[in-house]
Design an enzyme around this catalytic site. Sequence first.
Site, PDB file in Angstrom:
ATOM      1  N   GLU A 186       2.546  12.115 -34.406  1.00 40.61           N
ATOM      2  CA  GLU A 186       2.570  13.558 -34.690  1.00 40.61           C
ATOM      3  C   GLU A 186       3.931  14.030 -35.208  1.00 40.61           C
ATOM      4  O   GLU A 186       4.549  14.926 -34.629  1.00 40.61           O
ATOM      5  CB  GLU A 186       2.146  14.330 -33.435  1.00 40.61           C
ATOM      6  CG  GLU A 186       0.730  13.970 -33.020  1.00 40.61           C
ATOM      7  CD  GLU A 186       0.224  14.711 -31.791  1.00 40.61           C
ATOM      8  OE1 GLU A 186      -0.981  15.038 -31.769  1.00 40.61           O
ATOM      9  OE2 GLU A 186       1.010  14.970 -30.860  1.00 40.61           O
ATOM     10  N   VAL A 187       4.360  13.421 -36.289  1.00 46.36           N
ATOM     11  CA  VAL A 187       5.644  13.807 -36.892  1.00 46.36           C
ATOM     12  C   VAL A 187       5.368  15.007 -37.804  1.00 46.36           C
ATOM     13  O   VAL A 187       5.303  14.884 -39.031  1.00 46.36           O
ATOM     14  CB  VAL A 187       6.279  12.638 -37.668  1.00 46.36           C
ATOM     15  CG1 VAL A 187       7.712  13.006 -38.093  1.00 46.36           C
ATOM     16  CG2 VAL A 187       6.298  11.377 -36.810  1.00 46.36           C
TER      17      VAL A 187
END
Length: 510
Positions: A186-187
């Site tokens: 989840e960058v």
Amino acid sequence: MESNGSAAKRGRSARETGTALGFPARSCPAGNIEEKKVMGSSPFELHLVHLDLKGAPPKVSYLAEIFPLFHVLGANGVLLEYEDMFPYIEELKPLRANDAYSPTEIKEILNLAKLHQLEVIPLVQTFGHMEFVLKHKEFSHLREVASFPNSVNPHKEESLKLVSSMIEQVIALHDDLRWFHIGCDEVYYLGEGEESKEWLQQEENTTEKLCLAYMKAVASHVVSAHPTMKPIVWDDMLRGMSEETLRASGIAQLVELMIWDYTPDFDVNSKAILIEKYQKCNFSKLWFASAFKGATGVNQCLTLIGHHLKNHQQWLKVAESSPAGIIQGIALTGWQRYDHFSVLCELLPVGIPSLAVCLQALKNGGYSEKVKEDVETFLGLSSLEIETFMSDISGTFPGSEILSFVTQIAFYLKPSVDELLENNRYVTGWFSPYHRKRKKIHPIMIHHFQPDALRLLAKWTTASQELQTAMEKIFYTAAAEEWMEENVQPSLQRLQETVDDLDRAIEALS
């Protein structure tokens, strides 16, 4: 920007269970749980229990009680997500939480794990979910987007130096690590920083290449400094990439992927296709990640076992259809916060029955009446409810009193206060906000609700004090206070203010 399944982790899925504010309805069906007629054994070599320490981290004394249970239930490893609980030193000292474990306590945890045959794999976020680092002014200049503390800027050499230093400090307190999880899920907002925008103007540059290059840099540091250690990364940032892009990057030679999905009804065939794709990209080993708690609502109080059991049953089906020898193990995640700034979801003791069911289902290759009976025996539960929230808890496992108190509060505190203050005709009719503000009350009406209000206040004040005492045996004071402030105080405060206003109105009569 969310990939498949990430909404379930972050609490925005339509599949979430429980009602508003985390207070469940009295009964919440989870659907029929599939039972296996023929039981087998686990297809996984490693069963890791994930401990998410970024919220309500347990005291070492509680881990000493719970690690033996993990082992008995079928776990043979722990995935330790340290976050701000690691005793970072020198320039990294600001990362430490006030209650961070000491180096001595870390060693004690590792010794306890070894004693109970639990292999430790540390997890340190190095790309996304970096709020615990980037919120500090000392490191805020390393943000990808200046106003958001979630992701590091992959262009800055200092970013790599920072996360490398974090990794090295953690490794220094561990012995004989075979794996090290470097996060990288989840960058969000990658490519939206000013340096990234400029870099992406070059025709051959893409956000995918940027992501892979940084992951490779972090993984290369681990591998070059520790040749016998293999980095693990969450797979979600790679799922949508083409086989060509993944193969060309060479990332498969450096890391093992952990494929995660926490939903109860995910498509097994889609996972099989994803695994085949990763195989073609030369990933020699893969991990799965399920969830035993912390994936059904950002402020969930109670764990619906059926939801998580079905998730594990799906993973068993995926494992059955996977090529032999490619699956390294499974991590049963137990999220404590959805991110560094969110509220607490289910506390660890609350999730223990779910963990027990899920571990035993994995160990036995499926769920059956015998698995249910075995879990009841292990936990000292008279009756285990799978398809509804359990309303009567009398277990003997470590922390069972926490589950009992939390269940009472989730089921009865808010409803009982609402019933008195919103549905009692004497309160709504003769002691409304208008009356309270002016200290007005009909003397005849006092006895119609004052005894109930005082009785309710005494009951819940006592229960909350007992819960806080029980919680402080397991958790640090800050965690106990946070949970109470979020889940108990709002209702208790409404009740206390009503009683206080009534006292003032009675006083005004004289």
